[in-house]
Design a protein around this motif. Structure first.
Motif, mmCIF file in Angstrom:
data_model
loop_
_atom_site.group_PDB
_atom_site.id
_atom_site.type_symbol
_atom_site.label_atom_id
_atom_site.label_comp_id
_atom_site.label_asym_id
_atom_site.label_seq_id
_atom_site.Cartn_x
_atom_site.Cartn_y
_atom_site.Cartn_z
ATOM 1 N N ARG A 1 39.084 38.026 48.757
ATOM 2 C CA ARG A 1 40.393 37.502 49.154
ATOM 3 C C ARG A 1 41.249 37.290 47.908
ATOM 4 O O ARG A 1 40.790 36.698 46.924
ATOM 5 N N ARG B 1 47.920 39.122 44.030
ATOM 6 C CA ARG B 1 47.458 38.501 42.788
ATOM 7 C C ARG B 1 46.012 38.053 42.953
ATOM 8 O O ARG B 1 45.607 37.577 44.014
ATOM 9 N N LYS B 2 45.250 38.248 41.871
ATOM 10 C CA LYS B 2 43.870 37.779 41.857
ATOM 11 C C LYS B 2 43.550 37.313 40.446
ATOM 12 O O LYS B 2 43.729 38.056 39.467
ATOM 13 N N GLU B 3 43.077 36.071 40.355
ATOM 14 C CA GLU B 3 42.684 35.499 39.071
ATOM 15 C C GLU B 3 41.255 34.997 39.158
ATOM 16 O O GLU B 3 40.805 34.561 40.221
ATOM 17 N N TYR B 4 40.559 35.042 38.034
ATOM 18 C CA TYR B 4 39.190 34.546 37.946
ATOM 19 C C TYR B 4 39.119 33.492 36.848
ATOM 20 O O TYR B 4 39.737 33.639 35.789
ATOM 21 N N CYS C 1 44.267 35.684 45.503
ATOM 22 C CA CYS C 1 44.779 34.320 45.302
ATOM 23 C C CYS C 1 46.158 34.164 45.928
ATOM 24 O O CYS C 1 46.546 33.056 46.321
ATOM 25 N N ALA C 2 46.911 35.256 45.995
ATOM 26 C CA ALA C 2 48.246 35.223 46.577
ATOM 27 C C ALA C 2 48.602 36.635 47.017
ATOM 28 O O ALA C 2 48.004 37.617 46.573
ATOM 29 N N CYS D 1 40.029 43.837 47.335
ATOM 30 C CA CYS D 1 41.015 43.045 48.073
ATOM 31 C C CYS D 1 41.631 43.853 49.216
ATOM 32 O O CYS D 1 41.840 43.324 50.316
#
Length: 253
Positions: free
Chosen positions: A65, A17-20, A67-68, A59
């Motif tokens: 990196r 998971r990746k959030e901005y 987020c999870a 990633c």
């Protein structure tokens, strides 16, 4: 780094998971991606603009990196590496080819190719250097600086630089984006031959169905998720799949 690639799998991701952005509605770039990328194969990543494909590549390559979730390159779990060890893994075990060639203008082609080894304080294996240089067709251009090379030749230098460390995996982000069709075809042939002749693993983000057709497998993303894939694809199959993923135009347009 003593870890070696797990048999059959070069790169894997679990629940990535990746959030901005902060606040109640962050932009979700990756929404729980699970993925295994085969060793010794050429994989292309495609999807509409904003689908998360470049974020996924960054990633997976340790350039960003998540987020999870977890990423493994070989047996190395990136989240367990501190900044120093992650830098060493990227330098020694990962090759990069970008849309921008990222060559140092004051260095010759040969010096740019062996730069990752020079930074590590290692000498190139002469036989491997000759093999890589011959594979990319630069034997008679090694003394030239980037300004003396065409765009296609500069990208071939970048491909050779990505291969010189014998990396576990090469990540290519739109590697033909700044090239004309002929030079782009040459670079795609080189990446294909790196897999077939040198046993390399290549992961490429592209928007071009013709480029993706050089891959063994194409994975498609939409809204931060993996939504489809093709094996031994043709350009026509890739184009048809992309057309299904593109959002419908708004009413009245």
């Amino acid at each position: 780094m003593s870890a070696t690639p797990t048999a059959g799998v070069a790169v894997s991701a679990r629940e990535l998971r990746k959030e901005y952005g902060a606040g109640p509605q962050p932009v979700v770039a990756l929404a729980g991606v699970d993925l295994d990328l085969a060793a010794g194969r050429f994989t292309a990543v495609m999807g509409p603009s904003g689908s998360g494909k470049s974020t996924l590549l960054h990633c997976l390559a340790g350039l960003d990196r998540p987020c999870a979730g977890t990423v493994r390159i070989g047996a190395a779990e990136l989240a367990r590496l501190d900044d120093r060890r992650l830098t060493l893994l990227r330098r020694d075990r990962v090759g990069f080819v970008f849309q921008r060639f990222n060559l140092l203008p004051t260095l010759t082609a040969e010096e740019n190719i062996v730069l990752p080894l020079a930074i590590a304080g290692r000498r190139p294996d002469p036989d491997w250097l000759r093999q890589v240089v011959a594979a990319v067709g630069l034997t008679d251009r090694l003394g030239h600086r980037p300004a003396e090379l065409s765009g296609g030749q500069q990208q071939r230098v970048a491909v050779a630089r990505a291969l010189i460390t014998r990396p576990w995996v090469v990540f290519a982000d739109e590697p033909t984006g700044n090239l004309d069709s002929r030079s782009g075809a040459e670079v795609l042939r080189l990446l294909r031959e790196a897999v077939d002749d040198l046993g390399q693993t290549v992961v490429m983000v592209t928007h071009d169905p013709v480029a993706a057709a050089h891959a063994d497998r194409v994975i498609f993303m939409a809204d931060g998720r993996l939504v489809d894939e093709l094996r031994t694809p043709t350009a026509g199959q890739v184009l048809d799949t992309l057309a299904r993923l593109e959002p419908a135009p708004a009413a009245g347009r």
